[in-house]
Design a protein around this motif. Structure first.
Motif, mmCIF file in Angstrom:
data_model
loop_
_atom_site.group_PDB
_atom_site.id
_atom_site.type_symbol
_atom_site.label_atom_id
_atom_site.label_comp_id
_atom_site.label_asym_id
_atom_site.label_seq_id
_atom_site.Cartn_x
_atom_site.Cartn_y
_atom_site.Cartn_z
ATOM 1 N N MET A 176 -17.470 -1.261 -1.582
ATOM 2 C CA MET A 176 -18.366 -2.130 -0.806
ATOM 3 C C MET A 176 -17.891 -2.273 0.627
ATOM 4 O O MET A 176 -18.699 -2.357 1.553
ATOM 5 N N LEU A 177 -16.593 -2.259 0.851
ATOM 6 C CA LEU A 177 -16.068 -2.332 2.215
ATOM 7 C C LEU A 177 -16.323 -1.036 2.972
ATOM 8 O O LEU A 177 -16.693 -1.049 4.141
ATOM 9 N N ALA A 178 -16.142 0.073 2.306
ATOM 10 C CA ALA A 178 -16.292 1.370 2.965
ATOM 11 C C ALA A 178 -17.729 1.642 3.399
ATOM 12 O O ALA A 178 -17.967 2.422 4.326
ATOM 13 N N ARG A 179 -18.702 1.000 2.754
ATOM 14 C CA ARG A 179 -20.104 1.219 3.126
ATOM 15 C C ARG A 179 -20.427 0.615 4.485
ATOM 16 O O ARG A 179 -21.425 0.984 5.102
ATOM 17 N N ASP A 180 -19.624 -0.344 4.951
ATOM 18 C CA ASP A 180 -19.905 -0.982 6.224
ATOM 19 C C ASP A 180 -19.359 -0.120 7.362
ATOM 20 O O ASP A 180 -18.178 0.245 7.345
ATOM 21 N N PRO A 181 -20.183 0.187 8.375
ATOM 22 C CA PRO A 181 -19.728 1.067 9.456
ATOM 23 C C PRO A 181 -18.636 0.447 10.318
ATOM 24 O O PRO A 181 -17.938 1.165 11.031
ATOM 25 N N GLY A 182 -18.448 -0.858 10.249
ATOM 26 C CA GLY A 182 -17.429 -1.504 11.062
ATOM 27 C C GLY A 182 -16.080 -1.620 10.392
ATOM 28 O O GLY A 182 -15.147 -2.201 10.961
ATOM 29 N N ILE A 183 -15.958 -1.097 9.166
ATOM 30 C CA ILE A 183 -14.698 -1.198 8.415
ATOM 31 C C ILE A 183 -14.247 0.187 7.982
ATOM 32 O O ILE A 183 -15.029 0.985 7.465
ATOM 33 N N ASP A 184 -12.986 0.456 8.180
ATOM 34 C CA ASP A 184 -12.374 1.705 7.739
ATOM 35 C C ASP A 184 -11.341 1.368 6.671
ATOM 36 O O ASP A 184 -10.316 0.747 6.960
ATOM 37 N N VAL A 185 -11.618 1.730 5.428
ATOM 38 C CA VAL A 185 -10.674 1.486 4.333
ATOM 39 C C VAL A 185 -9.606 2.572 4.404
ATOM 40 O O VAL A 185 -9.842 3.723 4.053
ATOM 41 N N VAL A 186 -8.426 2.206 4.863
ATOM 42 C CA VAL A 186 -7.386 3.211 5.102
ATOM 43 C C VAL A 186 -6.541 3.483 3.867
ATOM 44 O O VAL A 186 -5.778 4.445 3.839
ATOM 45 N N GLY A 187 -6.660 2.648 2.836
ATOM 46 C CA GLY A 187 -5.872 2.906 1.637
ATOM 47 C C GLY A 187 -6.123 1.862 0.574
ATOM 48 O O GLY A 187 -6.668 0.782 0.839
ATOM 49 N N THR A 188 -5.755 2.202 -0.655
ATOM 50 C CA THR A 188 -5.807 1.271 -1.776
ATOM 51 C C THR A 188 -4.485 1.357 -2.518
ATOM 52 O O THR A 188 -3.763 2.354 -2.421
ATOM 53 N N ALA A 189 -4.178 0.305 -3.267
ATOM 54 C CA ALA A 189 -2.901 0.284 -3.992
ATOM 55 C C ALA A 189 -3.098 -0.418 -5.329
ATOM 56 O O ALA A 189 -3.727 -1.474 -5.399
ATOM 57 N N ALA A 190 -2.547 0.182 -6.362
ATOM 58 C CA ALA A 190 -2.701 -0.369 -7.709
ATOM 59 C C ALA A 190 -1.725 -1.495 -8.006
ATOM 60 O O ALA A 190 -1.927 -2.256 -8.950
ATOM 61 N N ASP A 191 -0.657 -1.603 -7.221
ATOM 62 C CA ASP A 191 0.296 -2.692 -7.421
ATOM 63 C C ASP A 191 0.999 -2.969 -6.094
ATOM 64 O O ASP A 191 0.925 -2.173 -5.148
ATOM 65 N N PRO A 192 1.694 -4.100 -5.985
ATOM 66 C CA PRO A 192 2.304 -4.491 -4.712
ATOM 67 C C PRO A 192 3.368 -3.533 -4.197
ATOM 68 O O PRO A 192 3.546 -3.420 -2.978
ATOM 69 N N LEU A 193 4.079 -2.865 -5.074
ATOM 70 C CA LEU A 193 5.119 -1.950 -4.599
ATOM 71 C C LEU A 193 4.501 -0.750 -3.887
ATOM 72 O O LEU A 193 5.011 -0.292 -2.852
ATOM 73 N N ILE A 194 3.393 -0.256 -4.413
ATOM 74 C CA ILE A 194 2.676 0.813 -3.721
ATOM 75 C C ILE A 194 2.088 0.275 -2.423
ATOM 76 O O ILE A 194 2.132 0.931 -1.377
ATOM 77 N N ALA A 195 1.561 -0.951 -2.470
ATOM 78 C CA ALA A 195 0.968 -1.554 -1.277
ATOM 79 C C ALA A 195 2.000 -1.702 -0.167
ATOM 80 O O ALA A 195 1.693 -1.470 1.014
ATOM 81 N N ARG A 196 3.214 -2.091 -0.510
ATOM 82 C CA ARG A 196 4.244 -2.291 0.504
ATOM 83 C C ARG A 196 4.506 -1.005 1.275
ATOM 84 O O ARG A 196 4.596 -1.010 2.510
#
Length: 347
Positions: free
Chosen positions: A1-21
């Protein structure tokens, strides 16, 4: 849903906080959306570390449950900017409404001023709303406030409004008020299921009695009243005092509760006996209501830009001429008390 908006660039996703860090360090995003329940490390533990090591705008995505409410309020105290309800993907219409809400909040969060948790703030153990771009119809020169008097009695009513960043701002203000302070009515933008947990949290941190308002109950000094979940709070005149009016009307400024509903009712029924303060928040909800209060003779002020997480609502109020003073957060409680004294001077 975020990626569909032209003003937002989803640069990554993470399945858990360690990957997110690791991805945050490498991709350096402007905003992070964060769930609370995740594998390997809780969202709260991760958020606390993040705000200490690399403060950034975080929007919490929470379940609308009692447990989710308590955890989310703790996340907001740790420095998260805002909260959105986790959408139900099984209901298509609700999913689309949630998409618009989340997109709006993420965009606003990107402009937020990040403030990590205050050192020493207790965090109890535990086992995000759309905003409108401010529309300013006229300059402050068109405003001519009525003289503020207390001809109807010396009792005062304090009205507070807030949105993004407001859960902590309201805590700071109420924590600075004594048990015998004038009655407080307030509106904070939160998901409907969060009001009870929010009232309990404020009650723990204030000498005043903080509670969810009940329709028709008397508004008493030493008490602070917040709207029950998903309802508007207004005040009505009763003798020389006031009573709560809990209303199930449509959203106003896309919010329910709405600050404007509360402030306009205070302007009508309290007039010069009221004091209004608009705190940090996105959009412009409350700006016109604060203007109505000032025109009715109330003393009005806003939180200043330097201490606001988002200077949307208070900034809109200042541009409307709804308040003469913009004060830092830690000076608001004392100013409210000063203005509530009989014969207080008003600029």
């Amino acid at each position: 849903m975020l990626a569909r908006d032209p003003g937002i660039d989803v640069v990554g996703t993470a399945a858990d906080p360690l990957i997110a860090r690791e991805k945050i360090q490498r991709l350096r995003p402007d905003v992070l959306t964060l769930d609370i329940e995740m594998p390997r490390m809780s969202g709260l533990e991760f958020l606390e570390q993040l705000m200490r090591m690399r403060p950034m705008p975080v929007v919490m995505v929470s379940t609308l449950t009692e447990r989710g409410a308590a955890a989310t309020l703790q996340a907001l105290s740790l420095g998260a900017v805002d909260v959105v309800a986790k959408p139900k993907a099984s209901v298509a219409a609700e999913f689309e409404r949630s998409a618009a809400d989340i997109v709006a909040r993420v965009k606003h969060a990107a402009r937020a001023r990040i403030r990590p948790a205050v050192r020493g703030e207790p965090t109890p153990p535990v086992s995000v709303l759309p905003a409108r771009t401010p529309v300013i119809p006229s300059g402050p020169s068109a405003v001519r406030p009525m003289p503020a008097t207390a001809a109807e009695g010396d009792a005062h009513l304090i009205a507070l409004g807030a949105s993004a960043g407001g859960t902590e701002a309201l805590r700071v203000v109420l924590q600075g008020l004594p048990a015998h302070a004038p009655a407080v009515v307030l509106a904070q933008h939160l998901p409907a299921n969060f009001s009870a947990a929010f009232a309990e949290r404020l009650d723990r941190h204030s000498a005043m009695h903080v509670r969810e308002a009940r329709d028709g109950e008397d508004i008493l000094p030493g008490h602070a009243y917040i709207p029950p979940g998903g309802r508007h709070l207004a005040v009505v005149r009763h003798g020389r005092g006031w009573r709560c009016a809990v209303e199930d009307g449509p959203p106003v400024n896309r919010h329910k509760p709405a600050v404007d509903v509360l402030f306009h009712s205070v302007a009508r029924h309290a007039g010069a006996r009221a004091i209004g303060a608009l705190l940090t928040g996105m959009g412009d909800d409350g700006a016109r209501g604060l203007l109505a209060m000032r025109v009715a003779g109330a003393r009005t002020l806003v939180q200043d830009e330097a201490t606001s997480v988002v200077w949307g609502m208070p900034g809109a109020a200042m541009r409307l001429g709804a308040a003469a003073d913009a004060l830092p957060l830690d000076g608001i409680a004392s100013r409210l008390l000063e203005l509530s004294r009989p014969h207080a001077s008003v600029a």
